[in-house]
Motif scaffolding. Structure first.
Motif, PDB file in Angstrom:
ATOM      1  N   ILE A 228      -8.974   3.913  -7.125  1.00 40.68           N
ATOM      2  CA  ILE A 228      -9.836   4.837  -6.377  1.00 40.68           C
ATOM      3  C   ILE A 228     -10.891   5.482  -7.262  1.00 40.68           C
ATOM      4  N   PHE A 229     -10.466   6.074  -8.379  1.00 38.33           N
ATOM      5  CA  PHE A 229     -11.395   6.852  -9.201  1.00 38.33           C
ATOM      6  C   PHE A 229     -12.254   6.003 -10.139  1.00 38.33           C
ATOM      7  N   LEU A 230     -11.730   4.856 -10.584  1.00 37.58           N
ATOM      8  CA  LEU A 230     -12.509   4.029 -11.509  1.00 37.58           C
ATOM      9  C   LEU A 230     -13.298   2.924 -10.817  1.00 37.58           C
ATOM     10  N   VAL A 231     -12.817   2.459  -9.670  1.00 39.28           N
ATOM     11  CA  VAL A 231     -13.466   1.327  -8.999  1.00 39.28           C
ATOM     12  C   VAL A 231     -14.131   1.732  -7.691  1.00 39.28           C
ATOM     13  N   SER A 232     -13.331   2.205  -6.743  1.00 39.68           N
ATOM     14  CA  SER A 232     -13.837   2.479  -5.391  1.00 39.68           C
ATOM     15  C   SER A 232     -14.995   3.468  -5.367  1.00 39.68           C
ATOM     16  N   TYR A 233     -14.854   4.582  -6.089  1.00 44.72           N
ATOM     17  CA  TYR A 233     -15.889   5.620  -6.068  1.00 44.72           C
ATOM     18  C   TYR A 233     -17.162   5.247  -6.828  1.00 44.72           C
TER      19      TYR A 233
ATOM     20  N   TYR B  18       0.834  -1.215   0.000  1.00 47.28           N
ATOM     21  CA  TYR B  18       0.000   0.000   0.000  1.00 47.28           C
ATOM     22  C   TYR B  18       0.859   1.252   0.000  1.00 47.28           C
ATOM     23  N   ARG B  19       1.934   1.253   0.787  1.00 49.20           N
ATOM     24  CA  ARG B  19       2.777   2.437   0.905  1.00 49.20           C
ATOM     25  C   ARG B  19       3.838   2.527  -0.197  1.00 49.20           C
ATOM     26  N   ASN B  20       3.884   1.539  -1.078  1.00 49.96           N
ATOM     27  CA  ASN B  20       4.818   1.582  -2.196  1.00 49.96           C
ATOM     28  C   ASN B  20       4.399   2.686  -3.176  1.00 49.96           C
ATOM     29  N   PRO B  21       5.294   3.586  -3.571  1.00 52.73           N
ATOM     30  CA  PRO B  21       4.945   4.697  -4.462  1.00 52.73           C
ATOM     31  C   PRO B  21       4.261   4.268  -5.761  1.00 52.73           C
ATOM     32  N   PHE B  22       4.689   3.132  -6.326  1.00 50.81           N
ATOM     33  CA  PHE B  22       4.072   2.662  -7.570  1.00 50.81           C
ATOM     34  C   PHE B  22       2.613   2.303  -7.341  1.00 50.81           C
ATOM     35  N   VAL B  23       2.345   1.610  -6.249  1.00 48.05           N
ATOM     36  CA  VAL B  23       0.972   1.218  -5.936  1.00 48.05           C
ATOM     37  C   VAL B  23       0.123   2.441  -5.623  1.00 48.05           C
ATOM     38  N   MET B  24       0.667   3.360  -4.816  1.00 51.15           N
ATOM     39  CA  MET B  24      -0.106   4.508  -4.359  1.00 51.15           C
ATOM     40  C   MET B  24      -0.369   5.529  -5.459  1.00 51.15           C
TER      41      MET B  24
ATOM     42  N   VAL C 222       0.473   5.190  -8.962  1.00 50.43           N
ATOM     43  CA  VAL C 222       0.240   4.688 -10.323  1.00 50.43           C
ATOM     44  C   VAL C 222      -1.024   3.823 -10.365  1.00 50.43           C
ATOM     45  N   LEU C 223      -1.070   2.817  -9.498  1.00 50.23           N
ATOM     46  CA  LEU C 223      -2.259   1.968  -9.452  1.00 50.23           C
ATOM     47  C   LEU C 223      -3.379   2.620  -8.646  1.00 50.23           C
ATOM     48  N   GLY C 224      -2.988   3.453  -7.675  1.00 47.80           N
ATOM     49  CA  GLY C 224      -3.957   4.097  -6.795  1.00 47.80           C
ATOM     50  C   GLY C 224      -5.041   4.877  -7.515  1.00 47.80           C
ATOM     51  N   PRO C 225      -4.692   5.789  -8.434  1.00 48.12           N
ATOM     52  CA  PRO C 225      -5.713   6.568  -9.131  1.00 48.12           C
ATOM     53  C   PRO C 225      -6.691   5.698  -9.911  1.00 48.12           C
ATOM     54  N   ILE C 226      -6.178   4.623 -10.507  1.00 45.45           N
ATOM     55  CA  ILE C 226      -7.040   3.721 -11.287  1.00 45.45           C
ATOM     56  C   ILE C 226      -8.045   3.050 -10.383  1.00 45.45           C
TER      57      ILE C 226
ATOM     58  N   PRO D 176      -4.399  10.039 -20.464  1.00 46.11           N
ATOM     59  CA  PRO D 176      -3.311  10.776 -19.801  1.00 46.11           C
ATOM     60  C   PRO D 176      -3.814  11.868 -18.852  1.00 46.11           C
ATOM     61  N   ILE D 177      -4.866  12.570 -19.253  1.00 42.28           N
ATOM     62  CA  ILE D 177      -5.406  13.633 -18.405  1.00 42.28           C
ATOM     63  C   ILE D 177      -5.920  13.052 -17.093  1.00 42.28           C
ATOM     64  N   PHE D 178      -6.693  11.988 -17.194  1.00 44.41           N
ATOM     65  CA  PHE D 178      -7.262  11.336 -16.009  1.00 44.41           C
ATOM     66  C   PHE D 178      -6.154  10.807 -15.098  1.00 44.41           C
ATOM     67  N   PHE D 179      -5.193  10.117 -15.684  1.00 42.34           N
ATOM     68  CA  PHE D 179      -4.134   9.495 -14.884  1.00 42.34           C
ATOM     69  C   PHE D 179      -3.264  10.532 -14.190  1.00 42.34           C
ATOM     70  N   LEU D 180      -2.830  11.549 -14.917  1.00 41.54           N
ATOM     71  CA  LEU D 180      -1.965  12.578 -14.343  1.00 41.54           C
ATOM     72  C   LEU D 180      -2.680  13.359 -13.242  1.00 41.54           C
ATOM     73  N   ALA D 181      -3.925  13.740 -13.510  1.00 43.35           N
ATOM     74  CA  ALA D 181      -4.688  14.500 -12.515  1.00 43.35           C
ATOM     75  C   ALA D 181      -4.939  13.656 -11.275  1.00 43.35           C
ATOM     76  N   GLY D 182      -5.257  12.377 -11.474  1.00 38.79           N
ATOM     77  CA  GLY D 182      -5.493  11.488 -10.344  1.00 38.79           C
ATOM     78  C   GLY D 182      -4.248  11.303  -9.488  1.00 38.79           C
ATOM     79  N   SER D 183      -3.115  11.105 -10.145  1.00 36.94           N
ATOM     80  CA  SER D 183      -1.855  10.931  -9.415  1.00 36.94           C
ATOM     81  C   SER D 183      -1.476  12.189  -8.656  1.00 36.94           C
ATOM     82  N   LEU D 184      -1.659  13.338  -9.288  1.00 36.17           N
ATOM     83  CA  LEU D 184      -1.352  14.610  -8.633  1.00 36.17           C
ATOM     84  C   LEU D 184      -2.266  14.841  -7.433  1.00 36.17           C
ATOM     85  N   GLY D 185      -3.537  14.487  -7.596  1.00 37.71           N
ATOM     86  CA  GLY D 185      -4.494  14.651  -6.503  1.00 37.71           C
ATOM     87  C   GLY D 185      -4.115  13.822  -5.295  1.00 37.71           C
ATOM     88  N   ILE D 186      -3.758  12.568  -5.528  1.00 42.05           N
ATOM     89  CA  ILE D 186      -3.351  11.687  -4.430  1.00 42.05           C
ATOM     90  C   ILE D 186      -2.057  12.187  -3.803  1.00 42.05           C
TER      91      ILE D 186
END
Length: 350
Positions: A160-165, A146-152, A154-158, A209-219
């Motif tokens: 959180i925003f596409l599944v969890s919400y 969970y605390r791994n930067p790649f997971v948080m 890179v995978l995190g935005p996908i 790219p817009i979704f992924f970058l914005a999601g990563s920046l938000g997190i």
């Protein structure tokens, strides 16, 4: 502390929206985002490198849209509750965040931020050193992942925003459930319209790219403003709202362009102290109050250190990395040996 408590009252006159400022922010955020999205699409016939460059800027504006959504959730963007709900729902559709669901979980985050006894809703998963050492091997692996930067980031935005919400929580009220359904349906309808009119490949090449970058920046913004070395965490009996706001949230000092795109969210300590203050007043509040300027300041460079911080050390009141656990254990062991030696000495020489 009494000075800070009085300060909360002093800045309370900023807890009101200015319709002109709010409308202006809407215009200089939503319109550029739409234009940039269109230009990115048009640039596909020229060069995808150009498209990506435009997408990076568009992602910044999508983050700014999220800040407007965020203010609407606090009821601070407009005076009327209905206006906040309508704009918040629209912004939520563009950012893939259901308004009512996020509003509730974020309110819990504000009410429980830095409270070790009330973690788990609207926050980043944080374990204390003691909890980590007592955890099972499987729990430790899960936490490390969970605390791994790649997971948080890179995978995190996908996830959180596409599944969890996309799903309501078990105790969601009817209003919240309906809002989530409306958001989900609206997202699907928009995607279908864009795929039919532009083609699904072109749509993904721009929106992806817009979704992924914005999601990563938000997190990243949410993560870094609470995960700094000398942050603040306490158990319920010692927890204090004002200290949690000032000491548990940082002032993220960003270059002016990035500060503008992120809607002044860098003044996070002020936001947590008084969440009803609209984002366009935060800098003014900071500049006019010396006490607030004493909050922990991090920059783009120093904020990268937060990637090292994984566990909260209750004994030393600071974040540490996984590699630091050995030093903590050795210190605890030496302290125990010292106490044992003192006790033995006392028994021998009463």
């Amino acid at each position: 502390m009494s000075k800070l408590r009085n300060l909360k009252k002093e800045i309370s006159h900023y807890e009101h929206s200015n319709t002109k400022s709010s409308v202006m922010q809407m215009l200089n955020t939503f319109i550029p985002f739409i234009v940039l999205w269109f230009l990115a699409y048009k640039s596909l016939s020229i060069s995808y490198f150009l498209t990506l460059a435009i997408c990076i800027v568009a992602a910044g504006f999508l983050v700014r849209i999220f800040i407007i959504f965020h203010d609407c959730c606090h009821g601070s963007f407009f005076k009327k509750r209905k206006s906040n709900m309508i704009l918040g729902t629209i912004a939520g559709i563009l950012t893939f965040c259901p308004f009512e669901q996020w509003k509730r979980s974020h309110a819990i985050h504000h009410a429980t931020s830095s409270n070790l006894n009330k973690r788990g809703t609207g926050d980043v998963w944080v374990m204390t050193v003691k909890e980590y050492l007592a955890a099972s091997k499987l729990q430790k692996i899960g936490y490390r992942l969970y605390r791994n930067p790649f997971v948080m980031f890179v995978l995190g935005p996908i996830y959180i925003f596409l599944v969890s919400y996309r799903f309501n929580v078990k105790n969601a009220r009817r209003r919240e459930k309906i809002n989530t359904y409306i958001t989900n349906i609206s997202i699907v309808v928009l995607i279908i319209i864009f795929c039919v009119t532009l083609g699904w490949q072109d749509f993904l090449l721009v929106q992806g790219p817009i979704f992924f970058l914005a999601g990563s920046l938000g997190i990243w913004l949410f993560y870094v403003q609470h995960q700094f070395e000398d942050s603040y965490f306490e158990n319920q009996e010692n927890w204090d709202f004002v200290k949690a706001a000032i000491d548990g949230s940082s002032y993220y000092k960003l270059p002016k362009v990035l500060q503008w795109l992120t809607g002044n969210i860098g003044f996070h300590h002020i936001h947590h102290l008084s969440p009803r203050i609209p984002n366009y007043y935060l800098e003014e509040v900071h500049n006019k109050n010396e006490a607030l300027q004493e909050a922990t300041t991090i920059t783009l460079k120093t904020s990268l250190k937060s990637l090292h911080f994984r566990l909260w050390d209750e004994e030393n009141k600071k974040f540490i990395g996984f590699k630091d656990i050995k030093n903590v254990m050795e210190k605890v062991s030496k302290d125990n040996e010292r106490k044992l030696s003192t006790n033995v000495s006392t028994v021998k020489n009463p």
